[in-house]
Design a protein around this motif. Sequence first.
Motif, PDB file in Angstrom:
ATOM      1  N   GLY A  89       0.820  -1.219   0.000  1.00  0.00           N
ATOM      2  CA  GLY A  89       0.000   0.000   0.000  1.00  0.00           C
ATOM      3  C   GLY A  89       0.846   1.259   0.000  1.00  0.00           C
ATOM      4  N   ARG A  90       1.902   1.287   0.834  1.00  0.00           N
ATOM      5  CA  ARG A  90       2.786   2.461   0.857  1.00  0.00           C
ATOM      6  C   ARG A  90       3.475   2.659  -0.482  1.00  0.00           C
ATOM      7  NH1 ARG A  90       3.980   0.648   6.156  1.00  0.00           N
ATOM      8  NH2 ARG A  90       5.751  -0.552   5.366  1.00  0.00           N
ATOM      9  N   SER A  91       3.918   1.571  -1.104  1.00  0.00           N
ATOM     10  CA  SER A  91       4.613   1.672  -2.394  1.00  0.00           C
ATOM     11  C   SER A  91       3.684   2.213  -3.474  1.00  0.00           C
ATOM     12  CB  SER A  91       5.145   0.292  -2.810  1.00  0.00           C
ATOM     13  OG  SER A  91       6.065  -0.210  -1.862  1.00  0.00           O
ATOM     14  N   LEU A  92       2.460   1.690  -3.528  1.00  0.00           N
ATOM     15  CA  LEU A  92       1.503   2.155  -4.543  1.00  0.00           C
ATOM     16  C   LEU A  92       1.077   3.596  -4.272  1.00  0.00           C
ATOM     17  CD1 LEU A  92      -0.729  -1.038  -4.946  1.00  0.00           C
ATOM     18  CD2 LEU A  92       0.984  -0.163  -6.538  1.00  0.00           C
ATOM     19  N   LEU A  93       0.908   3.947  -3.004  1.00  0.00           N
ATOM     20  CA  LEU A  93       0.533   5.322  -2.663  1.00  0.00           C
ATOM     21  C   LEU A  93       1.631   6.294  -3.072  1.00  0.00           C
ATOM     22  CD1 LEU A  93      -1.387   7.336  -1.248  1.00  0.00           C
ATOM     23  CD2 LEU A  93      -0.177   6.825   0.899  1.00  0.00           C
ATOM     24  N   LEU A  94       2.877   5.956  -2.771  1.00  0.00           N
ATOM     25  CA  LEU A  94       3.995   6.821  -3.144  1.00  0.00           C
ATOM     26  C   LEU A  94       4.094   6.960  -4.662  1.00  0.00           C
ATOM     27  CD1 LEU A  94       6.562   8.423  -2.432  1.00  0.00           C
ATOM     28  CD2 LEU A  94       7.810   6.243  -2.453  1.00  0.00           C
ATOM     29  N   ALA A  95       3.945   5.839  -5.390  1.00  0.00           N
ATOM     30  CA  ALA A  95       4.020   5.886  -6.851  1.00  0.00           C
ATOM     31  C   ALA A  95       2.913   6.749  -7.433  1.00  0.00           C
ATOM     32  CB  ALA A  95       3.950   4.467  -7.412  1.00  0.00           C
ATOM     33  N   SER A  96       1.703   6.611  -6.917  1.00  0.00           N
ATOM     34  CA  SER A  96       0.567   7.386  -7.434  1.00  0.00           C
ATOM     35  C   SER A  96       0.727   8.875  -7.153  1.00  0.00           C
ATOM     36  CB  SER A  96      -0.741   6.872  -6.816  1.00  0.00           C
ATOM     37  OG  SER A  96      -0.922   5.498  -7.065  1.00  0.00           O
ATOM     38  N   LEU A  97       1.084   9.211  -5.930  1.00  0.00           N
ATOM     39  CA  LEU A  97       1.248  10.628  -5.579  1.00  0.00           C
ATOM     40  C   LEU A  97       2.410  11.257  -6.339  1.00  0.00           C
ATOM     41  CD1 LEU A  97       0.658  10.565  -1.711  1.00  0.00           C
ATOM     42  CD2 LEU A  97      -0.921  11.316  -3.491  1.00  0.00           C
ATOM     43  N   PRO A 103      13.929   5.717  -0.840  1.00  0.00           N
ATOM     44  CA  PRO A 103      13.254   5.179   0.350  1.00  0.00           C
ATOM     45  C   PRO A 103      14.229   4.753   1.447  1.00  0.00           C
ATOM     46  CG  PRO A 103      12.293   4.251  -1.646  1.00  0.00           C
ATOM     47  CD  PRO A 103      13.532   4.981  -2.062  1.00  0.00           C
ATOM     48  N   SER A 104      15.388   4.227   1.062  1.00  0.00           N
ATOM     49  CA  SER A 104      16.350   3.770   2.071  1.00  0.00           C
ATOM     50  C   SER A 104      16.968   4.943   2.818  1.00  0.00           C
ATOM     51  CB  SER A 104      17.445   2.932   1.399  1.00  0.00           C
ATOM     52  OG  SER A 104      16.903   1.759   0.843  1.00  0.00           O
ATOM     53  N   ILE A 105      17.357   5.993   2.076  1.00  0.00           N
ATOM     54  CA  ILE A 105      17.982   7.155   2.722  1.00  0.00           C
ATOM     55  C   ILE A 105      16.992   7.898   3.596  1.00  0.00           C
ATOM     56  CG2 ILE A 105      18.971   9.436   2.225  1.00  0.00           C
ATOM     57  CD1 ILE A 105      20.342   8.146  -0.197  1.00  0.00           C
ATOM     58  N   LEU A 106      15.753   8.016   3.112  1.00  0.00           N
ATOM     59  CA  LEU A 106      14.728   8.755   3.863  1.00  0.00           C
ATOM     60  C   LEU A 106      13.919   7.853   4.788  1.00  0.00           C
ATOM     61  CD1 LEU A 106      13.492  11.223   1.102  1.00  0.00           C
ATOM     62  CD2 LEU A 106      15.196  11.590   2.884  1.00  0.00           C
ATOM     63  N   ASN A 107      14.311   6.573   4.864  1.00  0.00           N
ATOM     64  CA  ASN A 107      13.713   5.629   5.816  1.00  0.00           C
ATOM     65  C   ASN A 107      12.199   5.506   5.622  1.00  0.00           C
ATOM     66  OD1 ASN A 107      13.991   3.764   7.915  1.00  0.00           O
ATOM     67  ND2 ASN A 107      13.456   5.271   9.470  1.00  0.00           N
ATOM     68  N   TYR A 108      11.785   5.416   4.360  1.00  0.00           N
ATOM     69  CA  TYR A 108      10.376   5.178   4.049  1.00  0.00           C
ATOM     70  C   TYR A 108      10.269   3.759   3.513  1.00  0.00           C
ATOM     71  CZ  TYR A 108       5.641   5.995   2.356  1.00  0.00           C
ATOM     72  OH  TYR A 108       4.275   5.928   2.152  1.00  0.00           O
ATOM     73  N   LYS A 109       9.514   2.909   4.193  1.00  0.00           N
ATOM     74  CA  LYS A 109       9.586   1.468   3.982  1.00  0.00           C
ATOM     75  C   LYS A 109       8.692   1.013   2.823  1.00  0.00           C
ATOM     76  CE  LYS A 109      10.857   0.791   8.808  1.00  0.00           C
ATOM     77  NZ  LYS A 109      10.538   0.160  10.088  1.00  0.00           N
ATOM     78  N   THR A 110       9.311   0.911   1.640  1.00  0.00           N
ATOM     79  CA  THR A 110       8.635   0.415   0.459  1.00  0.00           C
ATOM     80  C   THR A 110       9.090  -1.021   0.172  1.00  0.00           C
ATOM     81  OG1 THR A 110      10.366   1.310  -0.988  1.00  0.00           O
ATOM     82  CG2 THR A 110       8.472   2.733  -0.518  1.00  0.00           C
ATOM     83  N   LEU A 111       8.639  -1.574  -0.953  1.00  0.00           N
ATOM     84  CA  LEU A 111       9.011  -2.946  -1.316  1.00  0.00           C
ATOM     85  C   LEU A 111      10.521  -3.091  -1.496  1.00  0.00           C
ATOM     86  CD1 LEU A 111       6.115  -3.808  -3.786  1.00  0.00           C
ATOM     87  CD2 LEU A 111       6.647  -5.046  -1.684  1.00  0.00           C
ATOM     88  N   THR A 112      11.149  -2.123  -2.163  1.00  0.00           N
ATOM     89  CA  THR A 112      12.599  -2.213  -2.371  1.00  0.00           C
ATOM     90  C   THR A 112      13.351  -2.142  -1.041  1.00  0.00           C
ATOM     91  OG1 THR A 112      12.629   0.185  -2.781  1.00  0.00           O
ATOM     92  CG2 THR A 112      12.537  -1.256  -4.706  1.00  0.00           C
ATOM     93  N   TYR A 113      12.832  -1.371  -0.107  1.00  0.00           N
ATOM     94  CA  TYR A 113      13.452  -1.271   1.225  1.00  0.00           C
ATOM     95  C   TYR A 113      13.488  -2.647   1.887  1.00  0.00           C
ATOM     96  CZ  TYR A 113      14.039   0.199   6.111  1.00  0.00           C
ATOM     97  OH  TYR A 113      14.482   0.358   7.400  1.00  0.00           O
ATOM     98  N   TYR A 114      12.364  -3.375   1.842  1.00  0.00           N
ATOM     99  CA  TYR A 114      12.295  -4.683   2.494  1.00  0.00           C
ATOM    100  C   TYR A 114      13.074  -5.749   1.725  1.00  0.00           C
ATOM    101  CZ  TYR A 114       9.083  -3.430   6.227  1.00  0.00           C
ATOM    102  OH  TYR A 114       8.543  -2.889   7.363  1.00  0.00           O
TER     103      TYR A 114
END
Length: 503
Positions: free
Chosen positions: A33-41, A188-199
Motif C-alpha cells: 500500500g505504501r509503495s503504490l501510494l507513493l508511486a501514485s502521488l 526510500p532507504s535514505i529517507l527511511n520510508y519502507k517500500t518494497l525495495t526497502y524490504y
Amino acid sequence: MLLPLYVSLKDVLNSNYDLRALFETRDLYPTIGRSLLLASLTAIGGAFIAVPQAYFLSRYKIPMKKLWLILCVLPLVFPSYISAYSYLAAFDNMGFYENITGWKFPFKISGSLFGTWMSMTLVNSPLIFLMTYAALQRQSPSCEESARLLGSNSFQIFTRITLPSLKIPIASGMLLVCLYTLSDFGTPSILNYKTLTYYIFQHLDRGSFDRASFFALILIVIAFFFLQLEVYMTRRRSLITDNKSRHISHYCSPLKTTVILSFFSASVFLSCLLPLATILYWFSKGKSELMFNKELFSAASNSSILAVAAAIIATLFAIPTAWCAIRKKGLFGKFADRISFLGNMFPGLVIGLAFVSFFVSFNIFGYSFYQTLWLPILGCAIRFLPQAVSSVKTSLVQINPRLEEASQVLGHSDFHTKLKITAPLLRPGVLAGFALVFISTLKELPITLLLAEPGKFYLTQNIWNLIDDAEYSRVAAPALLLLGISCISLYFILNQKLINSDD
C-alpha cells in the motif's frame, strides 16, 4: 533478460516456507500500500509540474526558451539518492535550512511520506515533461487557433482543447513515473520510508533470500501491470496527429511572462538549484584533503569503465533487436522487441538479487562470473537495454527504406548500402542510446552495491557509504563528480535530440 524472473520464481518455489506463510509475512500488505501510494502521488505531483512547463515552453514566446528547456530536463542528471541526500542535508536537524535561517523546517523529511514524495516527484517529473512537450510539438495548431478566433481565452483553450488531446502522453509519462518510483531503492532507504525495495534489501542483508525473492516477485508483478498499461498508452499515442509544418508560439503580456518565469524559477530551484546549493554548502564545510583522494578518483574511473562497457553491450544488442522489430516485423522480431523491454520491469535491486542467487554456484568450464566485473556490466546492460532499443528504433523509423532500395538498384551491395546509407542516418540514435545507457549506469546504485568486485568501489557505493555514516561534507565531492560526468552525457543527449528538433 528472463533470468531475474526465473531466479525469483525458483527461490520462492524452493523456499522453506509455503506460499501461505510468505503471504502472511508481517507488514507485506501495508508495504504494498505504501509503495503504490507513493508511486501514485509522485505521478500526480510530477504531472502538475511537468504539464504546465511543457505547455508554456511550446506555446509562448518566453525569454531564454532553450535555457529553460534544458533546466526542465536537468533533474534527470541528479540520481534519486543524491537528491534525497540533499533534501535531508538541507531540511533535517542542523541542516542547511536551519543553519541559514535559525528555524527548523516545518515538515519532517526523514521517515515521512512527504519527504520521500517531494524528492521522487522533483526527480521524475522530467519523464512526463519530455512526453508532453514532444506531443505538443506534434500537434496541429488549427483547433487551438479556431477556438481563439471564436473568442476563447488561453485558459479555456488549454482545458477544453489542448489538455484533452494530451491525455495519452500524460498518462503514459505518469505510468513511467510510477514504474521508476516503484523500482527506486536509494530514496526510500535514505529517507527511511519502507517500500518494497526497502524490504527486499533488508531481507537480503539478513540472508533471507526466499523472502527477498518473494518481495521481488511481487514487485515484478506490479511493475508488469504498469508496464503493460504504458505499452498500451504508447500504441495509442502513435495515433496523435503529427503535423510539423508549423508551431504555435504566442506573445504574452509582461504580467503573464512574470508569472510563467516565476513558476519556472520555483520548480527549477527546488529540483536543481537547491540540491546543488546543498551539496556545495556541505562541500565548503569539508576538508579538501579528505574529500579529493586517490580512492575517489579510482571510484570515478571504475564507474566510467562500468558505464562505457554496459553502454557498448546494450547498444550492440539494441541494433539487431530494433532492426528486427522495425524492418523484419516477423514473430521473432516481435518476440525480441518484447523481451528487450523486460528491463523496465526489473528494478536494479531485483536484478542484483537474482544475479547473486544464480551466479554464486554457476560456472562455465570451471570459470565463475561471481564477484567479477562481468556481473555489474551484464546487470546494467539488462536493466537499461530498453533505453538503447527505444533510441535506435526512433532513428530507424525515420529512415525511408526507399533510400536503401535506390542504392541497391544502382548496383551497390546490401553491405555497402547499410555502410554508406543506413549507418550514417542511424548514428544519432545509436549515439543517443549509448549516452542514455551510460548516464543511467553511472547513477545505478543497487546493482553496484550487490555485484561489485571485492575491493573495487564505484562512485555510487562511495556516496551510499558516506550517507549511511551521515558524513554529509564528504558526500559532496563524489556527488559533484558524478553530477559533472552526468551533465556531459545529458548535454550530448539534448544536443542530439531536443535542441536540434526544437530548431
